[in-house]
Design an enzyme around this catalytic site. Structure first.
Site, PDB file in Angstrom:
ATOM      1  N   GLY A 204       0.807  -1.359  -0.216  1.00  0.00           N
ATOM      2  CA  GLY A 204      -0.054  -0.087   0.035  1.00  0.00           C
ATOM      3  C   GLY A 204       0.793   1.340  -0.025  1.00  0.00           C
ATOM      4  O   GLY A 204       0.248   2.340  -0.066  1.00  0.00           O
TER       5      GLY A 204
ATOM      6  N   CYS B 289     -16.194   3.462 -26.936  1.00  0.00           N
ATOM      7  CA  CYS B 289     -17.561   3.919 -27.033  1.00  0.00           C
ATOM      8  C   CYS B 289     -18.281   4.126 -25.649  1.00  0.00           C
ATOM      9  O   CYS B 289     -19.361   3.525 -25.655  1.00  0.00           O
ATOM     10  CB  CYS B 289     -18.563   3.290 -28.073  1.00  0.00           C
ATOM     11  SG  CYS B 289     -18.041   3.978 -30.062  1.00  0.00           S
TER      12      CYS B 289
HETATM   13  C1  PLP Z   1      -3.060  -5.391  -4.282  1.00  0.00           C
HETATM   14  C2  PLP Z   1      -2.207  -5.825  -3.149  1.00  0.00           C
HETATM   15  C3  PLP Z   1      -0.923  -5.394  -2.517  1.00  0.00           C
HETATM   16  C4  PLP Z   1      -0.136  -4.529  -3.219  1.00  0.00           C
HETATM   17  O1  PLP Z   1      -0.602  -3.174  -2.958  1.00  0.00           O
HETATM   18  P1  PLP Z   1       0.026  -1.961  -3.344  1.00  0.00           P
HETATM   19  O2  PLP Z   1      -0.813  -0.762  -2.934  1.00  0.00           O
HETATM   20  O3  PLP Z   1       0.055  -1.820  -4.885  1.00  0.00           O
HETATM   21  O4  PLP Z   1       1.031  -1.621  -2.849  1.00  0.00           O
HETATM   22  C5  PLP Z   1      -0.351  -6.126  -1.425  1.00  0.00           C
HETATM   23  N1  PLP Z   1      -0.760  -7.288  -0.838  1.00  0.00           N
HETATM   24  C6  PLP Z   1      -2.312  -7.709  -1.129  1.00  0.00           C
HETATM   25  C7  PLP Z   1      -2.716  -8.821  -0.294  1.00  0.00           C
HETATM   26  C8  PLP Z   1      -2.775  -7.184  -2.246  1.00  0.00           C
HETATM   27  O5  PLP Z   1      -4.028  -7.446  -2.573  1.00  0.00           O
END
Ligand code: PLP
Length: 416
Positions: free
Chosen positions: A228, A344
């Site tokens: 994240g 579209c």
């Molecule tokens: C999507 C995801 C991530 C990565 O998320 P980012 O925001 O791209 O860093 C990490 N762990 C899990 C379980 C995810 O679904």
């Protein structure tokens, strides 16, 4: 436009966007190897806790060539599907480097990973029982939902009381019961609270939560703190980067303190996706039409939401750079326009009311920070071809790393 991110970072190296489009077609994703490697290293070095690995979440961008580079950089990886596992194997990853983070999967999918010796993270009590039936006596991980989430949009909050993910943290004793029933060994626990935080507090808070869950289990091998990590999408407005050194320091303290109490230097992992891949990628597209509809300017391009879904799906902002076809015309003029694609649907908008250097037919636009959740979310909607992907090597060379779809690809799976 000397303040452009691409100029500051020498994003295209010795290549000019117009030449890249001439050579590889339009639209096209361009990646910069140097920036990708830098981001891998920043994540791998986030903390000075001794037993730490960054785990690239490949759903952000699973181009085979980028995956190979990530492996060279020492990244572990996670997969969200058998397809991702298959691609990771093709990129050279070994079973012990892959973590399958499953969510509402069939027994067949679970077996797909188990048969390969890949560790599976389980997302519910119901699926933990299924895992126990499939692989009694085996090793497993459990994803917890610490009850708090974070993220730039409701759709990317992946923990908290209103999301589908993870096991409620009140169910520790139920988890223990199922582990015992099927003689499972809990190798680790993981979480992922959401995507795109730019200040570390929510993340640290969630780390505290998962650590408080972790200490209720004995002899864990790892605790995975989730991804994240955000990137500044509003660079043209001077948005600040996530302060990694501050976050890293706080994390290091937390992890050291916790593992001392726990009596073991467990492996800590993080799961960055976007942070690794977003800034190394730009989407180049061509302006084909300029028009005004009832007072609104439209810049019509070949970058529909089949190519880049984020603006339509999440209302996301991407900085846009203008690369003029000729240096002479309109250098100092500006315009405000909706930048749209060729699909579209009236929702097919890359940017609304954006102030730009004046654009004309034949100009190229660069949609910046498009390396994550760009190509990986591209589709063939409207029977459009997914674009090519090009890598600008550290050596300066620009190489094709995925071909554009062909018309034949569009009918490949039909029974004729
Ligand atoms: C999507 C995801 C991530 C990565 O998320 P980012 O925001 O791209 O860093 C990490 N762990 C899990 C379980 C995810 O679904």
């Amino acid at each position: 436009m000397s303040e452009y991110y691409s100029v500051k970072t020498s994003f295209y190296g010795k290549h000019c966007p117009h030449d890249l489009v001439k050579r590889f077609g339009s639209p096209v994703y361009i990646y910069n190897e140097r920036i990708f490697r830098e981001r891998c290293r920043e994540m791998a070095g986030l903390v000075s806790y001794p037993n730490f690995r960054a785990n690239y979440s490949i759903k952000a961008n699973s181009n085979l060539e980028l995956l190979k580079i990530a492996r060279e950089e020492g990244m572990l990886v996670d997969a969200m599907s058998p397809g991702e596992i298959y691609v990771l194997e093709a990129a050279g990853y070994q079973a012990n480097e892959i973590f399958y983070i499953s969510n509402n999967v069939s027994a067949e999918e679970m077996k797909f990973a188990v048969d390969r010796g890949i560790l599976v993270s389980i997302d519910s009590l119901s699926q933990l029982k299924l895992f126990g039936r499939i692989n009694p006596g085996g090793k497993v991980a459990v994803r917890f939902n610490p009850g708090i989430g974070a993220g730039h949009h409701e759709k990317v909050m992946t923990a908290g009381k209103k999301t589908k993910f993870g096991v409620n943290m009140d169910f520790v004793s139920e988890v223990k019961g199922i582990l015992k029933e099927y003689d499972l060994k809990l190798a680790g626990i993981n979480q992922h609270i959401g995507s795109l935080f730019l200040e570390g507090n929510a993340y640290l808070e969630s780390v505290n939560s998962i650590l408080s869950i972790a200490k209720q289990f004995e002899d864990l091998e790892f605790v995975d703190l989730g991804g994240g990590f955000g990137i500044p999408y509003h660079k043209q407005e001077g948005q600040e980067r996530l302060d990694l050194s501050m976050l890293g320091e706080s994390l290091t303290k937390l992890l050291l303190q916790w593992s001392e109490q726990y009596g073991k230097n467990v492996l800590f992992k993080i799961e960055p996706g976007r942070y690794i891949a977003a800034e190394c990628g730009a989407l180049l597209g061509t302006v084909h039409a300029i028009k005004q509809n009832y007072g609104t300017n439209y810049v019509g391009t070949d970058m529909g939401f089949n190519v880049l879904a984020r603006p339509v799906m999440y209302d996301s902002h991407h900085d846009i750079e203008v690369y003029k076809n000729s240096d002479i015309s309109g250098a100092n003029e500006e315009m405000v326009a909706n930048i749209v694609g060729n699909i579209c649907e009236s929702g097919d908008i890359i940017a609304r009311g954006r102030r730009l250097q004046k654009v004309e037919e034949g100009d190229i636009l660069g949609v910046m920070d498009a390396g994550a959740y760009g190509y990986s979310m591209a589709s063939n909607y409207n029977n459009r071809l997914r674009p090519a992907e090009v890598l600008i090597r550290e050596s300066g060379e620009a190489v094709l790393i995925r071909k554009r779809d062909t018309l034949e690809d569009l009918i490949r799976n039909f029974i004729i």
